[in-house]
Design an enzyme around this catalytic site. Structure first.
Site, PDB file in Angstrom:
ATOM      1  N   LYS A  13       0.824  -1.218   0.000  1.00  0.00           N
ATOM      2  CA  LYS A  13       0.000   0.000   0.000  1.00  0.00           C
ATOM      3  C   LYS A  13       0.851   1.258   0.000  1.00  0.00           C
ATOM      4  O   LYS A  13       0.591   2.187  -0.736  1.00  0.00           O
ATOM      5  CB  LYS A  13      -0.872   0.079   1.261  1.00  0.00           C
ATOM      6  CG  LYS A  13      -1.998  -0.899   1.346  1.00  0.00           C
ATOM      7  CD  LYS A  13      -2.943  -0.525   2.491  1.00  0.00           C
ATOM      8  CE  LYS A  13      -2.286  -0.518   3.871  1.00  0.00           C
ATOM      9  NZ  LYS A  13      -1.846  -1.837   4.345  1.00  0.00           N
ATOM     10  N   ARG A  88      -8.568   1.559  10.199  1.00  0.00           N
ATOM     11  CA  ARG A  88      -8.107   0.185  10.374  1.00  0.00           C
ATOM     12  C   ARG A  88      -9.124  -0.641  11.141  1.00  0.00           C
ATOM     13  O   ARG A  88      -8.906  -1.833  11.335  1.00  0.00           O
ATOM     14  CB  ARG A  88      -6.804   0.209  11.166  1.00  0.00           C
ATOM     15  CG  ARG A  88      -5.595  -0.262  10.358  1.00  0.00           C
ATOM     16  CD  ARG A  88      -4.431  -0.147  11.296  1.00  0.00           C
ATOM     17  NE  ARG A  88      -3.242  -0.816  10.895  1.00  0.00           N
ATOM     18  CZ  ARG A  88      -2.271  -0.260  10.171  1.00  0.00           C
ATOM     19  NH1 ARG A  88      -2.410   0.937   9.675  1.00  0.00           N
ATOM     20  NH2 ARG A  88      -1.164  -0.928   9.932  1.00  0.00           N
ATOM     21  N   ARG A 127      11.687  -5.908   4.124  1.00  0.00           N
ATOM     22  CA  ARG A 127      11.841  -4.454   4.160  1.00  0.00           C
ATOM     23  C   ARG A 127      12.610  -3.937   5.368  1.00  0.00           C
ATOM     24  O   ARG A 127      12.974  -2.762   5.420  1.00  0.00           O
ATOM     25  CB  ARG A 127      10.499  -3.745   3.971  1.00  0.00           C
ATOM     26  CG  ARG A 127       9.510  -3.938   5.050  1.00  0.00           C
ATOM     27  CD  ARG A 127       8.134  -3.352   4.685  1.00  0.00           C
ATOM     28  NE  ARG A 127       7.252  -3.554   5.817  1.00  0.00           N
ATOM     29  CZ  ARG A 127       6.004  -3.219   5.866  1.00  0.00           C
ATOM     30  NH1 ARG A 127       5.434  -2.649   4.825  1.00  0.00           N
ATOM     31  NH2 ARG A 127       5.281  -3.436   6.939  1.00  0.00           N
ATOM     32  N   ARG A 129      12.002  -3.114   8.525  1.00  0.00           N
ATOM     33  CA  ARG A 129      11.541  -2.078   9.436  1.00  0.00           C
ATOM     34  C   ARG A 129      11.621  -2.593  10.869  1.00  0.00           C
ATOM     35  O   ARG A 129      11.575  -3.794  11.097  1.00  0.00           O
ATOM     36  CB  ARG A 129      10.082  -1.754   9.084  1.00  0.00           C
ATOM     37  CG  ARG A 129       9.761  -0.300   9.103  1.00  0.00           C
ATOM     38  CD  ARG A 129       8.419  -0.046   8.483  1.00  0.00           C
ATOM     39  NE  ARG A 129       7.331  -0.582   9.281  1.00  0.00           N
ATOM     40  CZ  ARG A 129       6.065  -0.518   8.917  1.00  0.00           C
ATOM     41  NH1 ARG A 129       5.736   0.058   7.767  1.00  0.00           N
ATOM     42  NH2 ARG A 129       5.111  -1.002   9.668  1.00  0.00           N
ATOM     43  N   ARG A 140       0.400  -8.470  13.610  1.00  0.00           N
ATOM     44  CA  ARG A 140      -0.209  -7.486  12.713  1.00  0.00           C
ATOM     45  C   ARG A 140      -1.166  -8.152  11.729  1.00  0.00           C
ATOM     46  O   ARG A 140      -2.211  -7.603  11.384  1.00  0.00           O
ATOM     47  CB  ARG A 140       0.863  -6.670  11.987  1.00  0.00           C
ATOM     48  CG  ARG A 140       1.649  -5.850  13.009  1.00  0.00           C
ATOM     49  CD  ARG A 140       2.258  -4.547  12.572  1.00  0.00           C
ATOM     50  NE  ARG A 140       2.734  -4.425  11.238  1.00  0.00           N
ATOM     51  CZ  ARG A 140       3.991  -4.664  10.852  1.00  0.00           C
ATOM     52  NH1 ARG A 140       4.895  -5.093  11.702  1.00  0.00           N
ATOM     53  NH2 ARG A 140       4.334  -4.459   9.618  1.00  0.00           N
TER      54      ARG A 140
END
Ligand code: AMP
Length: 181
Positions: A13, A88, A127, A129, A140
């Protein structure tokens, strides 16, 4: 154009939002980025949000909604925005509706990026993070399934489904094409 982006964490996203924001000339408003900026600057909001983010849990809605409302009221968001990471939950979606009513506007569409869970985990591990370790990723994804996925029904015929597999360019082209209809 006023758009919301939906999809599981790792659906890409954020990557799509950056490109879409430039092509459509509307600001990309990412609640995750706003929180990370606040954490980086050491603000009170950042301090309050950090423990939730580090655990992969949702930051309390009151705090999140206040931050989003302030951002939506900035000048550059008056004529359009791309909301990434908010709402969310159904509760947050109701709150967003309230904000939009108050501003006398409405959404033009809700883009839903669809992607398999295998691809999502692979992308998140790639990624690097701080909140992308395996336990947090699992949390998550669970939060997404129980809290966020119901928004697909909530938004009903406002949903624009896009397959988020393939190259970044392909996904972007699919999105722009779908927005023209
Ligand atoms: P993201 O960059 O969208 O993956 O968000 C990173 C983290 O920020 C999430 O795991 C949550 O802890 C927090 N967060 C982002 N958006 C929201 C939201 N709308 N409501 C609550 N927490 C959020």
């Amino acid at each position: 154009m006023r758009l919301v982006l939906l999809g599981p964490p790792g659906a890409g996203k954020g990557t799509q939002a950056v490109i879409l924001s430039e092509k459509l000339g509307i600001p990309h408003i990412s609640t995750g980025d706003l929180f990370r900026a606040n954490i980086g600057e050491g603000t009170d909001l950042g301090k309050e949000a950090q423990e939730y983010i580090d655990a992969g849990k949702l930051v309390p809605t009151e705090l999140t909604a206040r931050m989003v409302k302030a951002r939506l009221q900035e000048d550059d968001a008056k004529d359009g925005f791309l909301l990434d990471g908010f709402p969310r939950t159904v509760e947050q979606a109701d709150i967003l509706n309230g904000f939009l009513e108050e501003f006398g506007t409405k959404l033009d569409g809700v883009i839903n990026y669809q992607v398999s869970e295998d691809v999502v985990v692979e992308r998140m591990l790639g990624r690097g993070r701080a909140d992308d370790n395996e336990d947090t990723i699992r949390t998550r994804l669970e939060v997404y399934r129980s809290e966020t996925a119901p928004l697909i029904d909530y938004y009903g015929d406002q949903i624009i489904n896009i397959t988020a597999e393939g190259t970044v360019e392909d996904i972007n082209a699919r999105t722009l094409e779908a927005l023209q209809h």
